[in-house]
Design an enzyme around this catalytic site. Structure first.
Site, mmCIF file in Angstrom:
data_model
loop_
_atom_site.group_PDB
_atom_site.id
_atom_site.type_symbol
_atom_site.label_atom_id
_atom_site.label_comp_id
_atom_site.label_asym_id
_atom_site.label_seq_id
_atom_site.Cartn_x
_atom_site.Cartn_y
_atom_site.Cartn_z
ATOM 1 N N ASP A 52 2.432 -10.209 0.624
ATOM 2 C CA ASP A 52 1.175 -9.725 0.643
ATOM 3 C C ASP A 52 1.096 -8.349 0.158
ATOM 4 O O ASP A 52 0.324 -7.853 -0.859
ATOM 5 C CB ASP A 52 0.337 -9.743 1.976
ATOM 6 C CG ASP A 52 1.153 -9.033 3.167
ATOM 7 O OD1 ASP A 52 2.415 -8.663 2.969
ATOM 8 O OD2 ASP A 52 0.776 -8.900 4.195
ATOM 9 N N GLY A 84 2.161 -12.271 6.850
ATOM 10 C CA GLY A 84 1.459 -11.547 5.930
ATOM 11 C C GLY A 84 0.957 -12.680 4.465
ATOM 12 O O GLY A 84 -0.186 -12.497 4.117
ATOM 13 N N ARG A 98 -6.284 -10.957 10.191
ATOM 14 C CA ARG A 98 -5.694 -11.894 9.092
ATOM 15 C C ARG A 98 -6.971 -12.743 8.406
ATOM 16 O O ARG A 98 -6.668 -13.252 7.369
ATOM 17 C CB ARG A 98 -4.524 -12.429 9.804
ATOM 18 C CG ARG A 98 -3.543 -11.561 10.080
ATOM 19 C CD ARG A 98 -2.185 -12.643 10.367
ATOM 20 N NE ARG A 98 -1.201 -11.758 11.160
ATOM 21 C CZ ARG A 98 0.055 -11.119 10.422
ATOM 22 N NH1 ARG A 98 -0.171 -10.928 9.328
ATOM 23 N NH2 ARG A 98 0.937 -10.608 11.321
ATOM 24 N N ASP A 137 -2.627 -7.877 8.527
ATOM 25 C CA ASP A 137 -3.150 -7.484 9.869
ATOM 26 C C ASP A 137 -3.325 -5.899 10.263
ATOM 27 O O ASP A 137 -2.391 -5.256 9.491
ATOM 28 C CB ASP A 137 -2.316 -8.250 10.808
ATOM 29 C CG ASP A 137 -0.971 -7.643 11.084
ATOM 30 O OD1 ASP A 137 -0.309 -7.523 9.942
ATOM 31 O OD2 ASP A 137 -0.737 -7.421 12.372
ATOM 32 N N ASP A 139 4.826 -1.996 0.336
ATOM 33 C CA ASP A 139 4.705 -0.434 0.583
ATOM 34 C C ASP A 139 5.679 0.291 0.538
ATOM 35 O O ASP A 139 5.893 0.728 -0.823
ATOM 36 C CB ASP A 139 4.267 -0.606 2.223
ATOM 37 C CG ASP A 139 3.674 0.710 2.475
ATOM 38 O OD1 ASP A 139 2.922 1.298 2.249
ATOM 39 O OD2 ASP A 139 3.977 1.041 3.873
ATOM 40 N N THR A 140 6.752 0.663 1.420
ATOM 41 C CA THR A 140 7.882 1.380 1.078
ATOM 42 C C THR A 140 8.919 0.474 0.000
ATOM 43 O O THR A 140 9.736 1.083 -0.617
ATOM 44 C CB THR A 140 8.705 1.587 2.235
ATOM 45 O OG1 THR A 140 9.075 0.208 2.826
ATOM 46 C CG2 THR A 140 7.967 2.532 3.142
ATOM 47 N N GLY A 141 8.522 -0.723 0.252
ATOM 48 C CA GLY A 141 9.347 -1.754 -0.501
ATOM 49 C C GLY A 141 10.655 -2.212 0.187
ATOM 50 O O GLY A 141 11.352 -3.073 -0.416
ATOM 51 N N LYS A 163 1.443 -0.472 -3.405
ATOM 52 C CA LYS A 163 1.163 0.850 -3.062
ATOM 53 C C LYS A 163 2.254 1.737 -3.809
ATOM 54 O O LYS A 163 3.249 1.984 -2.867
ATOM 55 C CB LYS A 163 1.062 0.842 -1.571
ATOM 56 C CG LYS A 163 0.218 0.325 -0.788
ATOM 57 C CD LYS A 163 0.224 0.674 0.581
ATOM 58 C CE LYS A 163 -0.585 -0.079 1.542
ATOM 59 N NZ LYS A 163 -0.664 0.397 2.901
HETATM 60 P P1 IMP Z 1 7.130 -2.327 3.465
HETATM 61 O O1 IMP Z 1 8.447 -2.850 3.927
HETATM 62 O O2 IMP Z 1 6.869 -0.757 3.814
HETATM 63 O O3 IMP Z 1 7.284 -2.394 1.864
HETATM 64 O O4 IMP Z 1 6.250 -2.946 4.200
HETATM 65 C C1 IMP Z 1 5.604 -4.222 3.396
HETATM 66 C C2 IMP Z 1 5.038 -5.192 4.758
HETATM 67 O O5 IMP Z 1 4.188 -4.308 5.600
HETATM 68 C C3 IMP Z 1 4.209 -6.097 4.019
HETATM 69 O O6 IMP Z 1 4.674 -7.367 4.078
HETATM 70 C C4 IMP Z 1 2.818 -5.950 4.961
HETATM 71 O O7 IMP Z 1 2.794 -7.177 5.731
HETATM 72 C C5 IMP Z 1 2.992 -4.786 5.910
HETATM 73 N N1 IMP Z 1 2.004 -3.751 5.242
HETATM 74 C C6 IMP Z 1 2.221 -2.606 4.530
HETATM 75 N N2 IMP Z 1 0.980 -2.242 4.256
HETATM 76 C C7 IMP Z 1 0.107 -2.682 5.053
HETATM 77 C C8 IMP Z 1 -1.494 -2.514 5.020
HETATM 78 O O8 IMP Z 1 -1.819 -1.703 4.665
HETATM 79 N N3 IMP Z 1 -1.909 -3.199 6.093
HETATM 80 C C9 IMP Z 1 -1.335 -4.405 6.672
HETATM 81 N N4 IMP Z 1 0.094 -4.453 6.483
HETATM 82 C C10 IMP Z 1 0.930 -3.805 5.721
HETATM 83 MG MG MG Z 2 4.538 -8.633 5.827
#
Ligand code: IMP
Ligand code: MG
Length: 173
Positions: free
Chosen positions: A99, A40, A164, A158, A102-104, A130
């Site tokens: 990139d 990403g 992408r 993506d 989201d949840t971190g 987010k």
């Molecule tokens: P987390 O582990 O929940 O913080 O997710 C982070 C990863 O999920 C990032 O590296 C992104 O690649 C992917 N991701 C999170 N949200 C999105 C989105 O809205 N579109 C595409 N990829 C996302």
């Molecule tokens: Mg990612």
């Protein structure tokens, strides 16, 4: 592209990336290593590295790859490192780049992997944040854009490996 609404145009992203590079150059002393999370962050890292050059920084570039989402819109909870932590990072200032936070969980996991290698100074940069979606506490030092609870694609991000390549960031209708 059909079914997509533009959230941030290529020009808006470029302006924000330039501003971020100035912030980063002011904050991180000395020669640091950017560590991007594949896939990403690849597009963002490429643009940020060149913006950092214009800002006067001379970063090295490394990548790590985490197990992917597969075809889901949300991370699966169990994360894995595919391959090794890049060699030779101990004692270096690191800028971990993704990139989207989201949840971190992904960025926290990647940071923990790097810290196991004995890295002392670690900064985190994400193009998109987010904050409403956060599940684990993680401090993001440099954020491009803060967004709500929307699923985005483009500029490296993506949905099921598509989009992408887009030069802009959009939401899927
Ligand atoms: P987390 O582990 O929940 O913080 O997710 C982070 C990863 O999920 C990032 O590296 C992104 O690649 C992917 N991701 C999170 N949200 C999105 C989105 O809205 N579109 C595409 N990829 C996302
Ligand atoms: Mg990612």
């Amino acid at each position: 592209m059909d079914g997509l609404s533009i959230l941030f145009s290529a020009a808006q992203i470029a302006a924000r990336v330039d501003a971020l590079a100035l912030e980063i150059d002011r904050a991180i002393p000395g020669d640091f290593v950017m560590v991007g999370l594949l896939k990403g962050a690849a597009v963002f890292v490429a643009d940020l590295a060149r913006a950092l050059d214009r800002a006067g920084a001379r970063p090295e570039i490394e990548f790590m790859r985490l197990s992917s989402y597969g075809f889901a819109k949300e991370s699966s909870g169990t994360l894995q490192l595919l391959g090794d932590v890049p060699a030779g990072l101990a004692g270096r200032p690191i800028l971990l780049v993704d990139d989207i936070v989201d949840t971190g969980r992904s960025i926290a996991f990647a940071a923990a992997q790097l810290r196991q290698g004995g890295i002392c100074d670690l900064w985190i940069c994400a193009l998109l944040d987010k904050p409403q979606r956060r599940g684990v506490e993680v401090a993001i030092d440099f954020v491009g854009f803060s967004i709500g609870d929307v699923f985005v694609v483009g500029y490296g991000t993506d949905y099921a490996e598509k989009y992408r390549h887009l030069p802009y960031i959009g939401t899927v209708d």
